[in-house]
Design a protein around this motif. Sequence first.
Motif, short mmCIF file in Angstrom:
data_model
loop_
_atom_site.label_atom_id
_atom_site.label_comp_id
_atom_site.label_asym_id
_atom_site.label_seq_id
_atom_site.Cartn_x
_atom_site.Cartn_y
_atom_site.Cartn_z
N ASP A 225 0.88 -1.25 0.03
CA ASP A 225 0.05 -0.04 -0.07
C ASP A 225 1.00 1.09 0.03
N THR A 226 0.90 2.09 -1.17
CA THR A 226 1.92 3.03 -1.31
C THR A 226 1.12 4.42 -0.56
N THR A 227 -0.08 4.30 0.03
CA THR A 227 -0.59 5.55 0.50
C THR A 227 0.40 6.01 1.97
N THR A 228 1.03 5.21 2.39
CA THR A 228 1.87 5.44 3.76
C THR A 228 3.21 5.02 3.13
N ASP A 229 4.00 5.24 4.43
CA ASP A 229 5.63 4.78 4.31
C ASP A 229 5.57 3.41 3.98
N PHE A 230 5.86 3.16 2.72
CA PHE A 230 5.92 1.48 2.30
C PHE A 230 7.06 0.82 2.67
N LEU A 234 7.80 -3.32 2.27
CA LEU A 234 8.67 -3.88 1.42
C LEU A 234 9.79 -4.57 1.87
N GLU A 235 10.20 -4.08 3.11
CA GLU A 235 11.34 -4.82 3.67
C GLU A 235 10.73 -6.11 4.25
N SER A 236 9.47 -6.44 4.61
CA SER A 236 9.19 -7.77 4.92
C SER A 236 9.01 -8.73 3.66
N ILE A 237 8.81 -8.13 2.55
CA ILE A 237 8.41 -8.94 1.29
C ILE A 237 9.93 -9.13 0.52
N ALA A 238 10.56 -7.98 0.53
CA ALA A 238 12.15 -8.05 -0.17
C ALA A 238 13.21 -7.67 0.73
N SER A 251 6.37 12.19 -7.74
CA SER A 251 6.93 12.78 -6.50
C SER A 251 6.34 12.25 -5.19
N ASP A 252 4.86 11.58 -5.23
CA ASP A 252 4.34 10.95 -4.22
C ASP A 252 5.12 9.72 -3.45
N THR A 253 5.75 8.90 -4.52
CA THR A 253 6.56 7.69 -4.10
C THR A 253 7.98 7.54 -4.53
N TRP A 254 8.35 8.91 -4.94
CA TRP A 254 9.70 8.75 -5.51
C TRP A 254 10.87 8.62 -4.66
N GLY A 256 10.65 6.76 -1.65
CA GLY A 256 10.49 5.60 -1.34
C GLY A 256 10.79 4.63 -2.38
N SER A 257 10.64 4.88 -3.49
CA SER A 257 11.21 3.87 -4.47
C SER A 257 12.67 3.97 -4.57
#
Length: 352
Positions: A225-230, A234-238, A251-254, A256-257
């Motif tokens: 879910d990218t509406t929050t600090d993801f 992501l750390e739990s998955i990869a 800009s909203d996700t840059w 974190g990406s």
Amino acid sequence: MSERANAMRASILRSHGGPEVLRLSELPAPVPTSGETLIRVGAAGVEPGLDVRTRLNGAGWQLRFPHVLGASMAGTVISSPDAAAPDPGTRVAVAPNISCGECAYCRSGRDNSCAQREFLGIHHAGGYAEFCSVPTRNLIPIADSTSFAVAASTAVSFGTAWHLLVTRARVSPADVVFVVGAAGSVGTAAAQIAALFGARVVLGSRTPQNLRELSDEVRALGVVDTTTDFAPQLESIAPGGVDVVVETVGSDTWAGSVDSLAPEGRLVCCGGASGGEVGLTLRDLYRRNLSLLFSTSSTFEDLRLVLRLVDEGRLRPRVDKVFDLADAAAAHAAVEAGGLQGKVVIVPESAA
């Protein structure tokens, strides 16, 4: 052509504004000149950037009104003065880019970098009409098993995603690929293409509840879910980070990406729906040997290959909603409302 040989219906844009500025009207039917082929439009995709934003404010392009939008389309060959044109009745998809064919980029197969590049539906009349005259060399025959709606949903989304992942990022089975904006048309295409190459896929979206079917289809490692600090998700998955990020949001996700990339990771970006202004801290990039790659659309050869894979059923563009040509305004409103799980297409009644 038909009893409407001298006229056709089209959804006309006479000024910028909301969806309501799209009005059904009658225009003279186009007559193909040398280098062009007339097609009966079977379906036209509604592209968020090339169509919706261009209608709204021009998106940086200068239009000549009245104008017919529609960058991506598919249909049937009617006639052409070109001996090399496909036979009348041939079912075709249309590459949306018009390049010069003569510069170093075009001669080396990198036509999406042509300095003279133009687009159907922006610089030339597009597919929101019963007929359209298009460059003959932009025609790509499609199988009878591929619907016009699916073919029209392929050119921009799947062509762009292929160029991002395959041509630019050189995706491989060794990669973990994080698709940001996976509910969008380019994101969905990127997820399918990554899976086709054997990569492991993580899906990210503001509407993760809409990704269950896609997640099953590509056997995703997980959904974020990218509406929050993801980062924690992501750390739990990869845990070691991801090798490739497909960034379509902006800009909203840059931040974190970029942070999600493993050492030697590659981020590929084709737009910024949430905003184009992003920050960079150089040491965070060079200390991890990261690569930031950018791309626009696809090459003709990219699209020919993608459409062949669609014909073979190995890539599966999704069509969410179909609207009549008279309802083009409603089609644009549906795209702006979001929550889609596939492409919105416009189908002229004469093609039904």
